[in-house]
Design an enzyme around this catalytic site. Structure first.
Site, short mmCIF file in Angstrom:
data_model
loop_
_atom_site.label_atom_id
_atom_site.label_comp_id
_atom_site.label_asym_id
_atom_site.label_seq_id
_atom_site.Cartn_x
_atom_site.Cartn_y
_atom_site.Cartn_z
N GLY A 52 0.82 -1.22 0.00
CA GLY A 52 0.00 0.00 0.00
C GLY A 52 0.85 1.26 0.00
N ARG B 281 -2.59 8.01 4.01
CA ARG B 281 -2.97 8.71 5.24
C ARG B 281 -1.76 9.18 6.05
NH1 ARG B 281 -6.98 4.00 7.09
NH2 ARG B 281 -5.58 2.87 5.68
N THR C 57 -6.09 -5.39 -0.06
CA THR C 57 -5.39 -6.40 0.75
C THR C 57 -5.66 -7.82 0.25
OG1 THR C 57 -7.25 -6.23 2.30
CG2 THR C 57 -5.24 -5.05 2.89
N ASN D 60 -11.46 -5.55 13.43
CA ASN D 60 -10.52 -6.51 12.85
C ASN D 60 -9.10 -5.97 13.06
OD1 ASN D 60 -9.02 -8.17 11.12
ND2 ASN D 60 -9.61 -6.97 9.31
N ARG E 149 29.27 10.85 19.24
CA ARG E 149 28.86 10.52 17.87
C ARG E 149 29.44 9.18 17.42
NH1 ARG E 149 30.52 15.58 14.74
NH2 ARG E 149 29.95 14.21 13.01
N TYR F 29 35.82 19.63 21.52
CA TYR F 29 35.49 18.78 20.37
C TYR F 29 36.66 17.82 20.15
CZ TYR F 29 34.92 16.86 15.76
OH TYR F 29 34.82 15.97 14.73
N ARG G 254 52.28 31.75 22.50
CA ARG G 254 51.69 32.83 23.29
C ARG G 254 52.04 34.16 22.66
NH1 ARG G 254 51.15 31.21 29.08
NH2 ARG G 254 49.59 29.60 28.77
C1 UD1 Z 1 -7.04 -3.17 7.16
C2 UD1 Z 1 -8.30 -4.04 7.15
C3 UD1 Z 1 -9.17 -3.61 8.35
C4 UD1 Z 1 -8.42 -3.74 9.65
C5 UD1 Z 1 -7.09 -2.96 9.58
C6 UD1 Z 1 -6.23 -3.31 10.77
C7 UD1 Z 1 -8.76 -4.60 4.83
C8 UD1 Z 1 -9.64 -4.35 3.66
N1 UD1 Z 1 -9.01 -3.87 5.92
O1 UD1 Z 1 -7.48 -1.85 6.95
O2 UD1 Z 1 -10.34 -4.41 8.40
O3 UD1 Z 1 -9.20 -3.26 10.71
O4 UD1 Z 1 -6.34 -3.31 8.40
O5 UD1 Z 1 -5.07 -2.53 10.83
O6 UD1 Z 1 -7.91 -5.46 4.77
N2 UD1 Z 1 -1.71 -3.37 1.32
C9 UD1 Z 1 -1.22 -4.06 0.25
N3 UD1 Z 1 -1.81 -3.89 -0.97
C10 UD1 Z 1 -2.88 -3.10 -1.15
C11 UD1 Z 1 -3.42 -2.42 -0.03
C12 UD1 Z 1 -2.81 -2.58 1.19
O7 UD1 Z 1 -0.24 -4.79 0.38
O8 UD1 Z 1 -3.37 -3.01 -2.29
C13 UD1 Z 1 -1.03 -3.49 2.63
C14 UD1 Z 1 -0.60 -2.17 3.20
O9 UD1 Z 1 0.73 -1.86 2.81
C15 UD1 Z 1 -0.71 -2.39 4.71
C16 UD1 Z 1 -1.76 -3.47 4.84
O10 UD1 Z 1 -1.92 -4.05 3.56
O11 UD1 Z 1 0.49 -2.85 5.27
C17 UD1 Z 1 -3.08 -2.93 5.31
O12 UD1 Z 1 -3.52 -1.92 4.43
P1 UD1 Z 1 -4.21 -0.60 4.95
O13 UD1 Z 1 -4.53 0.24 3.78
O14 UD1 Z 1 -3.46 -0.01 6.06
O15 UD1 Z 1 -5.59 -1.21 5.50
P2 UD1 Z 1 -6.50 -0.62 6.65
O16 UD1 Z 1 -7.32 0.46 6.09
O17 UD1 Z 1 -5.67 -0.31 7.84
MG MG Z 2 -3.69 -0.17 8.14
#
Ligand code: UD1
Ligand code: MG
Length: 431
Positions: free
Chosen positions: A12, A16, A83, A165, A309, A340, A414
């Protein structure tokens, strides 16, 4: 190791987060979120697949610095976003497949193991939250889970549901593979949701087990607010473990310790201390508001307000306030104030006066300073590198040293002191 395949969803964009950095590369306690998911997964499985799409090359490169034996696959995001789309096309090796969202940096393998205790076709993680905002809601009728409704698809009544979920599921691999083609994208986001597999399982009379989990381990990160809240939980976890091992901390909530830091022996961290990277603290006292990065401190004390450092090694050394040390090895040295020290090696019994500076950079290259045993360096001196000072040397306050010094020598530069009697009164009475 159990016979379990694990798929981590990390394709994803993370819109957001409002950032150009892919979501799973945002850091918690100094390491990328995805680092934590992969390292916990590898404790349980030798068949770990990470699904990528947005900035896939960058994410893969970063993770390959830490891990071998991970499969990276690219989601067909244009045709199958979501997902559910992310899991399509993957062939897990084992009978059970655990699917993890890659935005859950607080998960621990001990929690993931609990999924395997149940034989249901789907074991899904469920959270009960005061504020369910952002999560998919779990619809329960007659004590039975019916389906998951995403926040964006939920009606006002469903949005009030606080059972959500958490985003981790264990599937019978066979069920997963035969059901993925049944997913549709008929929803607000026009995406293929993995969560719709729940409804598919129920309607074909498969078994489903909701595993109640805690936010402490299963919090999802979708925004910078979530990220900062998850980091607080993670920091508390790190600090608690050091406290349990006998480290003394003054006001722990003000201390920041990155993943990878080691603290041993009778060590004390005062308030406002920051320990970064692969720092090791052994039997040492780190005073208020000091920062240590990628360095090793043994039987030493630093600060308040000292900055150590990367690539510094301190043994039996005292570093006082406003002293900066970089890429240097100090054995049995005292540097109490305002200095330093860079690219240096300094030996036992040597005293660094207030305001000593190693001039290690000539504008093009960095040069080394080597100082032997029992050297006494006066205040406000500059050591122009490259420079070697043997044992038992004395340098007078205010000197600029540009040549190597041999044992037993005194060095001083000096300007002669001039005193003009009564000058003050004459000068100001004229005005
Ligand atoms: C998702 C769940 C939601 C749950 C929440 C928990 C779905 C539809 N919803 O929502 O029910 O409550 O997680 O945290 O699954 N990702 C992909 N490919 C995509 C889209 C997303 O690999 O096309 C990955 C993202 O990188 C992320 C994960 O899936 O790591 C979840 O995606 P995200 O968009 O955060 O889903 P939520 O809206 O949080
Ligand atoms: Mg999420």
């Amino acid at each position: 190791m159990n016979k379990l395949s694990i798929i981590i969803l990390a394709a994803g964009a993370g819109t957001r987060m409002k950032s150009t950095i892919p979501k799973v590369l945002h850091k918690i306690s100094g390491k990328e979120m995805l680092y934590y998911s992969i390292s916990e997964a590898l404790k349980l499985s030798d068949d770990v697949t990470v699904v990528l799409y947005h900035q896939a090359k960058l994410v893969q490169e970063r993770m390959e610095k830490y891990f071998e034996n991970v499969n990276f696959v690219i989601q067909d995001h244009e045709n199958y976003p979501g997902t559910g789309g992310a899991v399509m096309g993957i062939k897990p090796k084992y009978e059970k497949t655990l699917v993890l969202n890659g935005d859950m940096p607080l998960i621990q393998s001990s929690e993931l193991e609990k999924f395997q205790e149940n034989e249901a076709t789907i074991v899904m993680s469920v959270l009960k939250l005061d504020n369910p905002n952002g999560y998919g809601r779990v619809i329960i009728e007659n004590d039975k889970v019916q389906k998951i409704v995403e926040q964006k698809d939920a009606n006002a009544e469903q949005k009030k549901i606080t059972t959500v979920n958490a985003g981790i599921y264990q599937f019978d691999t066979e069920f997963l593979l035969e059901s993925l083609p049944k997913l549709s994208n008929a929803n607000v986001q026009k995406e293929y949701y993995i969560t719709d597999l729940v409804e598919i399982a129920i309607s074909s009379s498969k078994t489903l087990y909701p595993l109640l989990v805690s936010e402490e381990n299963f919090k999802g990160v979708n925004s910078k607010v979530d990220l900062s809240e998850a980091e607080v939980i993670h920091q508390n976890r790190i600090k608690k473990s050091f406290l349990n091992n006998g480290v003394i901390m003054r006001l722990p909530s003000t201390i920041y310790i990155e993943e990878g830091v080691q603290i041993e022996g009778e060590s004390i961290l005062e308030n406002g201390v920051t320990l970064l990277g692969n720092t090791q603290i052994n039997n040492s006292h780190i005073k208020t508001n000091s920062i240590v990065e990628d360095s090793i401190l043994t039987n030493s004390d630093i600060g308040p307000m000292a900055r150590i450092r990367p690539n510094t090694v301190l043994n039996n050394t005292h570093i006082g306030n406003f002293v900066e040390v970089k890429k240097s090895t100090l054995n049995g040295v005292k540097a109490g104030h305002l200095s330093y020290i860079g690219d240096s090696e300094i030996d036992e019994g040597t005293n660094i006066g207030a305001g000593m500076i190693t001039c290690n950079y000539d504008g093009v290259n960095k040069h080394k300073t080597k100082i032997g045993k029992n050297v006494f360096i006066g205040s406000d001196t500059q050591l122009v590198a490259p420079l070697t000072i043997e044992d038992d040397v004395m340098i007078a306050a205010g000197s600029t040293i540009t040549k190597d010094l041999k044992s037993g020598e005194l060095a001083l530069t000096r300007a002669p002191l001039k005193i003009v009697k009564g000058f003050f009164y004459k000068f100001f009475s004229k005005k």
